[in-house]
Design an enzyme around this catalytic site. Sequence first.
Site: not given
Lengths: 317, 317
Positions: B227, B260
């Site tokens: 991932h 993020c």
Amino acid sequence: MTEPTGAQRGPQVVREPGLPDRVTVYEVGPRDGLQNEDAVVPAAVKVGLVERLLDAGLPYVEATSLVHPRWVPQLADAAEVLGALVDRLGDRARDLPVLVPNERGLDRAEELGLRHVAVFASATETFARRNLNRSLDEQYAMFEPVVARARAAGMRVRAYVSMCFGDPWEGHVPVEQVVAAGRRLMDLGADQLSLGDTIGVGTPGHVIALLDALNAAGLPDDVLALHAHDTYGQALANVSAALRHGVTTFDTSAGGLGGCPYAESATGNLATEDLVWMLDGLGIDTGVSLPAVVATSAWLEPHLDHELTSRTYRALR
Amino acid sequence: MTEPTGAQRGPQVVREPGLPDRVTVYEVGPRDGLQNEDAVVPAAVKVGLVERLLDAGLPYVEATSLVHPRWVPQLADAAEVLGALVDRLGDRARDLPVLVPNERGLDRAEELGLRHVAVFASATETFARRNLNRSLDEQYAMFEPVVARARAAGMRVRAYVSMCFGDPWEGHVPVEQVVAAGRRLMDLGADQLSLGDTIGVGTPGHVIALLDALNAAGLPDDVLALHAHDTYGQALANVSAALRHGVTTFDTSAGGLGGCPYAESATGNLATEDLVWMLDGLGIDTGVSLPAVVATSAWLEPHLDHELTSRTYRALR
């Protein structure tokens, strides 16, 4: 949640078995990058860019292109930039590689006392005609005296082969066609071939197949460089495949400077920062300071008409 | 120069020896992507997104997270989205993986008749405390009944391990620590481990070292997924390394959706389009239609507050 306190400024170093200890990062930002930017950057900024990139540890910084100003207005000040670099850096500036499109460009390189030039060839007939207004045979005829004279003058000669992995008009490009172009250029006397994925379409199996075919034609990995554009986000994966194969020279531009003139994308060359992050993580020595490249990109960015696209640059700036 | 006439809509296919014939692309855009977007997307758009991704051929589409609305306001409508998906897709919707943070989430998944859930664990003590308000031991204690009950109900259980390659507070994360976390989660009964490079700092040698260590601890590549976040532009190179190692499941989000939360970057997960371009070029079957994913991203983009970052998407849109 509070702000992270230990955010990483560099990757954890974990070597990968079989990879080399050292890799050469060949910076093309001031030439290939700026040539493909819409903004025309002042000569003094170009000079500052080259100096900062050298200070960041980049062993090769392709400074400009001695092309006719009509064709590349972004680099119309090439002679001024090179003159200023010689003034500021002295003899060291004469080792900076410079693109020379033809004998006229080589004349100017000789007048400046340069010792490292590059020629820009096409792997495809259509792009040779569109970019150089010449057939493939005519392009070799044009480069023959350029390379011969440069070598006779003791210069190093890099040969770019563009459209190695696809051509915006022809589509797919057979590996054999690229090998034939590379073989011709090396037979003329070039000492390094830079394999250009000019439109960024290549994928890792394609890279490996091309390198295998070039090796079989007598062109070993140590005379090859990979010049990847990140148009489709494939550049670093392709470099990674070439690195495992044995190639140790990779072309990049600070911040991912440059665009792709043949695709609707603001993405340019593989970014120096993205490659150096990976190589730092792999424990491979480049001599390049990642913070210094990031600082250089941040200094340059206000002179452009868009934000730089390098992921690592954007995370660290 | 006139516009290119033969611009490529897909890569030239050149296989790489030793790679598998088939790879599983696990789409996390509707969950991990939307969870990290500032914009709150309406439930009807979420439903349309999942349907379009399924129509594009993605075999797994993680639909949402049954987390308390207070913690993830972007996914506060999880029950509404899942209800609508069951109405529209019938029983097929019950195979869509859904994140369940705890037993309360599992209760809701059971009420809806879901058959595939995921839990989200941390490899580091600091992130476990910050994200789950629990120590590492307490996180396993929390997940133990979730996994046991899910397995007893015949569900598939995926376990995410986050911060596998670096932690924004702790910095470097030892490989052994990730192996310990993975081993604990698999011992609880999970059937797949998704190794999260949550802040995108990993590089290929690190990926290989972690996979080697997991294999040595009895966790073979076929129970592992990578991932990758593309924060530092490393995602596709890391996937490429994992693919050569033997991993065949990779998490992506359409368009590179998501951000993020622990870095100043708008870059999210590895983009589905960037991975599919590479796999198409490698001749590896995914069942995914690249044009259909691009069309889905283009349809979604106006609902976000920024442009999607996928390179391939931007070149093809």
